[in-house]
Design an enzyme around this catalytic site. Structure first.
Site, PDB file in Angstrom:
ATOM      1  N   LYS A  44       5.948 -11.510 -18.588  1.00  0.00           N
ATOM      2  CA  LYS A  44       5.424 -10.238 -19.085  1.00  0.00           C
ATOM      3  C   LYS A  44       4.057 -10.457 -19.750  1.00  0.00           C
ATOM      4  O   LYS A  44       3.124  -9.689 -19.552  1.00  0.00           O
ATOM      5  CB  LYS A  44       6.400  -9.612 -20.087  1.00  0.00           C
ATOM      6  CG  LYS A  44       7.613  -8.975 -19.451  1.00  0.00           C
ATOM      7  CD  LYS A  44       7.261  -7.634 -18.820  1.00  0.00           C
ATOM      8  CE  LYS A  44       8.315  -7.146 -17.847  1.00  0.00           C
ATOM      9  NZ  LYS A  44       8.424  -7.892 -16.600  1.00  0.00           N
ATOM     10  N   ASN A  50       0.594  -0.045   6.020  1.00  0.00           N
ATOM     11  CA  ASN A  50       1.096  -0.900   4.943  1.00  0.00           C
ATOM     12  C   ASN A  50       1.748  -2.110   5.605  1.00  0.00           C
ATOM     13  O   ASN A  50       2.492  -1.953   6.566  1.00  0.00           O
ATOM     14  CB  ASN A  50       2.134  -0.121   4.120  1.00  0.00           C
ATOM     15  CG  ASN A  50       2.821  -0.977   3.077  1.00  0.00           C
ATOM     16  OD1 ASN A  50       2.307  -2.028   2.681  1.00  0.00           O
ATOM     17  ND2 ASN A  50       3.994  -0.546   2.632  1.00  0.00           N
ATOM     18  N   GLY A  51       1.462  -3.313   5.114  1.00  0.00           N
ATOM     19  CA  GLY A  51       2.053  -4.518   5.696  1.00  0.00           C
ATOM     20  C   GLY A  51       0.968  -5.436   6.238  1.00  0.00           C
ATOM     21  O   GLY A  51      -0.192  -5.341   5.819  1.00  0.00           O
ATOM     22  N   LYS A  73       3.203  -2.781  -7.347  1.00  0.00           N
ATOM     23  CA  LYS A  73       4.596  -2.565  -7.753  1.00  0.00           C
ATOM     24  C   LYS A  73       5.566  -3.113  -6.719  1.00  0.00           C
ATOM     25  O   LYS A  73       6.589  -3.686  -7.067  1.00  0.00           O
ATOM     26  CB  LYS A  73       4.839  -1.063  -7.957  1.00  0.00           C
ATOM     27  CG  LYS A  73       6.246  -0.699  -8.369  1.00  0.00           C
ATOM     28  CD  LYS A  73       6.526  -1.166  -9.772  1.00  0.00           C
ATOM     29  CE  LYS A  73       7.943  -0.874 -10.228  1.00  0.00           C
ATOM     30  NZ  LYS A  73       8.281  -1.688 -11.402  1.00  0.00           N
ATOM     31  N   HIS A 120      10.040 -34.216 -22.400  1.00  0.00           N
ATOM     32  CA  HIS A 120       9.803 -34.972 -21.164  1.00  0.00           C
ATOM     33  C   HIS A 120       8.405 -34.739 -20.605  1.00  0.00           C
ATOM     34  O   HIS A 120       8.154 -34.991 -19.436  1.00  0.00           O
ATOM     35  CB  HIS A 120      10.879 -34.615 -20.129  1.00  0.00           C
ATOM     36  CG  HIS A 120      12.253 -34.922 -20.623  1.00  0.00           C
ATOM     37  ND1 HIS A 120      12.748 -36.204 -20.679  1.00  0.00           N
ATOM     38  CD2 HIS A 120      13.208 -34.123 -21.162  1.00  0.00           C
ATOM     39  CE1 HIS A 120      13.971 -36.177 -21.193  1.00  0.00           C
ATOM     40  NE2 HIS A 120      14.257 -34.924 -21.501  1.00  0.00           N
ATOM     41  N   GLU A 139       1.367 -11.294 -16.993  1.00  0.00           N
ATOM     42  CA  GLU A 139       0.974 -10.252 -16.051  1.00  0.00           C
ATOM     43  C   GLU A 139       0.311  -9.065 -16.727  1.00  0.00           C
ATOM     44  O   GLU A 139      -0.520  -8.395 -16.118  1.00  0.00           O
ATOM     45  CB  GLU A 139       2.157  -9.792 -15.195  1.00  0.00           C
ATOM     46  CG  GLU A 139       3.257  -9.116 -15.953  1.00  0.00           C
ATOM     47  CD  GLU A 139       4.405  -8.652 -15.056  1.00  0.00           C
ATOM     48  OE1 GLU A 139       4.194  -8.486 -13.847  1.00  0.00           O
ATOM     49  OE2 GLU A 139       5.515  -8.465 -15.567  1.00  0.00           O
ATOM     50  N   CYS A 188       0.847  -1.185   0.000  1.00  0.00           N
ATOM     51  CA  CYS A 188       0.000   0.000   0.000  1.00  0.00           C
ATOM     52  C   CYS A 188       0.887   1.240   0.000  1.00  0.00           C
ATOM     53  O   CYS A 188       2.059   1.171   0.339  1.00  0.00           O
ATOM     54  CB  CYS A 188      -0.885   0.004   1.229  1.00  0.00           C
ATOM     55  SG  CYS A 188      -1.796  -1.536   1.421  1.00  0.00           S
ATOM     56  N   ARG A 214       1.420   1.435  -6.157  1.00  0.00           N
ATOM     57  CA  ARG A 214       1.639   0.462  -5.087  1.00  0.00           C
ATOM     58  C   ARG A 214       0.392  -0.381  -4.819  1.00  0.00           C
ATOM     59  O   ARG A 214       0.486  -1.483  -4.313  1.00  0.00           O
ATOM     60  CB  ARG A 214       1.992   1.188  -3.792  1.00  0.00           C
ATOM     61  CG  ARG A 214       3.422   1.614  -3.717  1.00  0.00           C
ATOM     62  CD  ARG A 214       3.677   2.322  -2.413  1.00  0.00           C
ATOM     63  NE  ARG A 214       5.092   2.399  -2.144  1.00  0.00           N
ATOM     64  CZ  ARG A 214       5.761   1.587  -1.334  1.00  0.00           C
ATOM     65  NH1 ARG A 214       5.141   0.648  -0.672  1.00  0.00           N
ATOM     66  NH2 ARG A 214       7.045   1.722  -1.165  1.00  0.00           N
ATOM     67  N   TRP A 271      -3.720  -1.990  -1.479  1.00  0.00           N
ATOM     68  CA  TRP A 271      -3.696  -3.274  -2.179  1.00  0.00           C
ATOM     69  C   TRP A 271      -4.184  -4.281  -1.144  1.00  0.00           C
ATOM     70  O   TRP A 271      -3.519  -4.531  -0.147  1.00  0.00           O
ATOM     71  CB  TRP A 271      -2.276  -3.593  -2.637  1.00  0.00           C
ATOM     72  CG  TRP A 271      -2.191  -4.811  -3.490  1.00  0.00           C
ATOM     73  CD1 TRP A 271      -2.396  -4.891  -4.834  1.00  0.00           C
ATOM     74  CD2 TRP A 271      -1.864  -6.132  -3.057  1.00  0.00           C
ATOM     75  NE1 TRP A 271      -2.226  -6.180  -5.258  1.00  0.00           N
ATOM     76  CE2 TRP A 271      -1.894  -6.964  -4.187  1.00  0.00           C
ATOM     77  CE3 TRP A 271      -1.558  -6.700  -1.828  1.00  0.00           C
ATOM     78  CZ2 TRP A 271      -1.634  -8.320  -4.133  1.00  0.00           C
ATOM     79  CZ3 TRP A 271      -1.289  -8.057  -1.778  1.00  0.00           C
ATOM     80  CH2 TRP A 271      -1.328  -8.850  -2.917  1.00  0.00           C
ATOM     81  N   GLU A 327      11.169 -14.619 -18.661  1.00  0.00           N
ATOM     82  CA  GLU A 327      10.786 -13.210 -18.576  1.00  0.00           C
ATOM     83  C   GLU A 327       9.695 -12.881 -19.612  1.00  0.00           C
ATOM     84  O   GLU A 327       8.731 -12.171 -19.304  1.00  0.00           O
ATOM     85  CB  GLU A 327      12.028 -12.322 -18.778  1.00  0.00           C
ATOM     86  CG  GLU A 327      11.767 -10.830 -18.789  1.00  0.00           C
ATOM     87  CD  GLU A 327      11.213 -10.269 -17.474  1.00  0.00           C
ATOM     88  OE1 GLU A 327      11.150 -10.996 -16.471  1.00  0.00           O
ATOM     89  OE2 GLU A 327      10.818  -9.095 -17.471  1.00  0.00           O
TER      90      GLU A 327
HETATM   91  C1  F6R Z   1       7.395  -8.272 -13.079  1.00  0.00           C
HETATM   92  C2  F6R Z   1       7.799  -7.568 -11.873  1.00  0.00           C
HETATM   93  C3  F6R Z   1       7.944  -8.349 -10.627  1.00  0.00           C
HETATM   94  C4  F6R Z   1       9.148  -7.855  -9.814  1.00  0.00           C
HETATM   95  C5  F6R Z   1       9.188  -8.581  -8.462  1.00  0.00           C
HETATM   96  C6  F6R Z   1      10.398  -8.190  -7.628  1.00  0.00           C
HETATM   97  O1  F6R Z   1       7.324  -7.425 -14.186  1.00  0.00           O
HETATM   98  O2  F6R Z   1       7.997  -6.383 -11.892  1.00  0.00           O
HETATM   99  O3  F6R Z   1       8.038  -9.706 -10.891  1.00  0.00           O
HETATM  100  O4  F6R Z   1      10.321  -8.077 -10.538  1.00  0.00           O
HETATM  101  O5  F6R Z   1       8.024  -8.282  -7.742  1.00  0.00           O
HETATM  102  O6  F6R Z   1      10.407  -6.837  -7.331  1.00  0.00           O
HETATM  103  P1  F6R Z   1      11.717  -6.132  -6.802  1.00  0.00           P
HETATM  104  O7  F6R Z   1      12.718  -6.141  -7.895  1.00  0.00           O
HETATM  105  O8  F6R Z   1      11.294  -4.745  -6.425  1.00  0.00           O
HETATM  106  O9  F6R Z   1      12.185  -6.921  -5.629  1.00  0.00           O
END
Ligand code: F6R
Length: 634
Positions: free
Chosen positions: A511, A124-125, A629, A530, A514, A2, A27, A98, A507
């Protein structure tokens, strides 16, 4: 996850809170809310707090005005509509949520109030012992109105204030009762110009000018007001008043707060005319990489990583490296580990931080644990880092946020210099992590003598050229968008790669999942036979990482197997590679580069593919559903 903001000592705190919330919204965007300490008599915003008479005047003339909205990604505009009707005030707190405990409804949105309506908190938490506390509060007659873990904090503070404690002391005592991770900002109508803030694990900063005080979970949200900022350490409690900050520790002793160095400007956190932050950040990648390299690779290919703070002997003594991270940062770690093994000949593996943390790892002082985290706050990675320290390993962090939680915890730190990343899906920070890890691997290779000077110089020159190659890849965006048009309706995609291509595939799949909400799975291409190959038929779509590395021919054999079963195949391939192009249905061309460096360019078309498919489907690319984020809860 949050976002928290608080301000005191301004004429229009609501304006500042709403502007701050707009910057914090990445966030969490399930709901948002604000609480102001309203001065019923104009000019009363900073009335004195000492003396019975003054206190009773405050009680008569101050109260809390609170508004909340729970309209996904639209809560802040909802709150904006109320702005003209807001009462006069000098201080307040705001929150963007969030959801963890309790659905994203208005009654669960923050700020939460105590029974008297005179205390407001934002959190937050996760308060792990909230059920136990709530049971006691309920038995004592408190009326709770939400399903959150957070609300108990307001009621605990209410009880402490009733004993005659100041707000600072009440928050200190309350924090002592809480288990779990939290960042809290609190206001109380009885101390109308005061914000009190505290934290454990979840980050929180405080700041001031001569006449204003601020609290925030993010630097970006308060940078427009002040650069005189301080990071609260675990367990510290800050009393923020207009022009002043007092910090005490959990025992109530005064402590000096830790000043934060800020290198970003406010503009860096804005959109610069792009339609969304994600496209801005994708196009900023050449600059982010260039900035990350500045001063770190010298012309003859030697590396300069002085800020790492390990001696040469310490680095030479390392006999094993474990990289821990989550999501895209984990993929960067997997790429970095391969470079480290190849160039420095040190056993290196990447592990998912949330798993590493709980598996009682065997580590010693010759193990280096590298935590990679854009935010420097991700709770799984943070606790993994602490576990590594507890086990006696050396620790290092690669982070984009100066003085972030993890940066302060680790023995050594290397900063990417990507600037603030606002889009929830990591792009420029991901590539910056990869390139910085490559520099680190080159550094260790030189130090340990596993690379001869010519090899090192050649690698250094190639790394220095990567920002330009990424710019060239971005110039081919139209080609990538054309492939995205073809795939816009697809619901199931395989991403396949071998060796360095495998984390690239991971990756690409992440992408697409998500952002576009498309089921996308990555496999090491050799593993298909396999089991997963039974999923391949005429409807299957596979994106293969087919740039020319040592396993390129083997990868093409895997492509043949897919084609034989009718799959549509898209290849990330070197520009001008006709042989690969002939074998597949569509190509995402990228500039050719040495295999171990190829992820920096090969990820770019996969970012644009996911971005474009997501946009074609009408998705919000900056704020994909269910994501935040910064993941500060387990
Ligand atoms: C995907 C993405 C997440 C972050 C992950 C780690 O696009 O952004 O998978 O990479 O949540 O976040 P950080 O790097 O802030 O620890």
């Amino acid at each position: 996850m949050c976002g928290i903001i608080g301000v005191t000592g301004v004429d229009d705190p609501l304006r500042m809170l709403l502007d701050g919330l707009a910057l914090l919204e990445y966030r969490g965007y399930d709901s948002a809310g604000v609480a102001l300490i309203t001065a019923d008599r104009p000019g009363d915003g900073s009335a004195p707090v000492d003396g019975a008479e003054a206190q009773s005047a405050i009680d008569r003339h101050h109260s809390i005005w609170r508004e909340r909205a729970a309209v996904r990604a639209q809560s802040i505009p909802e709150l904006e509509r109320l702005a003209p009707t807001a009462p006069a005030a000098r201080a307040g707190i705001g929150h963007t949520r969030w959801a963890t405990h309790g659905p994203p409804t208005e009654s669960n949105a923050h700020p939460h109030l105590d029974c008297t309506g005179r205390v407001a908190i934002v959190h937050n938490g996760i308060i792990e012992n909230h059920r136990e506390i709530a049971a006691k509060l309920d038995a004592a007659g408190h009326q709770r109105t939400s399903a959150t873990d957070s609300e108990v904090v307001a009621h605990l503070i209410e009880d402490e204030l009733e004993t005659g404690a100041t707000l600072l002391e009440a928050v200190r005592r309350c924090a002592g009762v809480l288990r779990g991770d939290f960042a809290l900002a609190v206001v109380y109508a009885g101390e109308p110009d005061t914000l009190v803030a505290t934290r454990r694990t979840s980050p929180l900063i405080v700041g001031r000018t001569d006449s204003v005080g601020v609290v925030s979970s993010d630097i970006a949200a308060v940078l427009g007001t002040t650069r005189d900022l301080y990071a609260l350490e675990d367990g510290e409690i800050a009393q923020v008043r207009p022009g002043s900050i007092t910090v005490i520790d959990a025992a109530g002793q005064a402590v000096e707060p830790l000043a934060i160095r800020v290198s970003w400007g406010v503009q860096a956190a804005q959109r610069d005319g792009y339609e969304d932050f994600m496209s801005k950040e994708i196009h900023e990648q050449p600059r982010a990489l260039t900035d990350t390299l500045i001063g770190r690779i010298l012309p003859e290919g030697t590396t300069e990583l002085e800020e790492l703070a390990f001696t040469e002997d310490e680095l030479k003594a390392i006999d094993r490296v474990i990289v821990i991270a989550c999501g895209s940062s984990y993929h960067a770690g997997a790429i970095g580990a391969l470079a480290l093994e190849a160039w420095a000949r040190i056993p290196a593996t990447a592990e998912i931080a949330s798993e590493f943390r709980y598996r009682d790892p065997v580590l010693d002082e010759r193990t280096l644990v590298v935590a990679i985290s854009q935010s420097g706050e991700t709770v799984d990675t943070y606790h993994g880092l602490r576990e590594a320290k507890r086990c006696g390993a050396k620790t290092m962090v690669i982070s984009n946020v100066v003085d972030s939680l993890m940066a302060r915890e680790a023995d050594g730190v290397l900063y990417t210099r990507a600037g603030p990343e606002v889009g929830v899906a990591s792009t420029k920070c991901h590539l910056s992590q990869i390139i910085l890890f490559q520099v680190f691997a080159l550094h260790l290779g030189q130090l340990r003598g596993t690379l001869d000077p010519h090899e090192a110089a050649a690698i250094g020159t190639q790394i220095s050229g990567l920002p330009g190659l990424v710019a060239r890849a971005l110039d081919r965006s139209d080609d990538y968008e054309a492939v995205a048009d073809e795939l816009a309706e697809v619901n199931d995609v395989f991403f396949l790669g071998r060796n360095i291509g495998y984390p690239i595939a991971l990756e690409g799949a992440l992408k697409l999942k998500e952002l576009a909400y498309v089921r996308a799975e990555a496999y090491a291409a050799g593993e298909m036979k396999h089991g997963p190959i039974s999923l391949i038929d005429r409807n299957a779509v596979a994106v293969v990482i087919a740039t020319r590395g040592p396993l390129w021919e083997k990868l093409l054999a895997n492509v043949e197997e897919l084609r034989a079963r009718g799959a549509t195949v898209v290849a990330v391939a070197d520009e001008g590679d006709e042989e690969t192009a002939r074998l597949v249905d569509m190509v995402l061309p990228v500039p050719a580069v040495d295999a171990l460096l190829s992820p920096v360019v090969a990820v770019v078309p996969l970012q644009i593919l996911a971005y474009s498919v997501a946009r074609a489907r009408g998705n919000d690319v900056d704020r994909p559903r269910n994501l935040a984020k910064v993941v500060t809860v387990e």
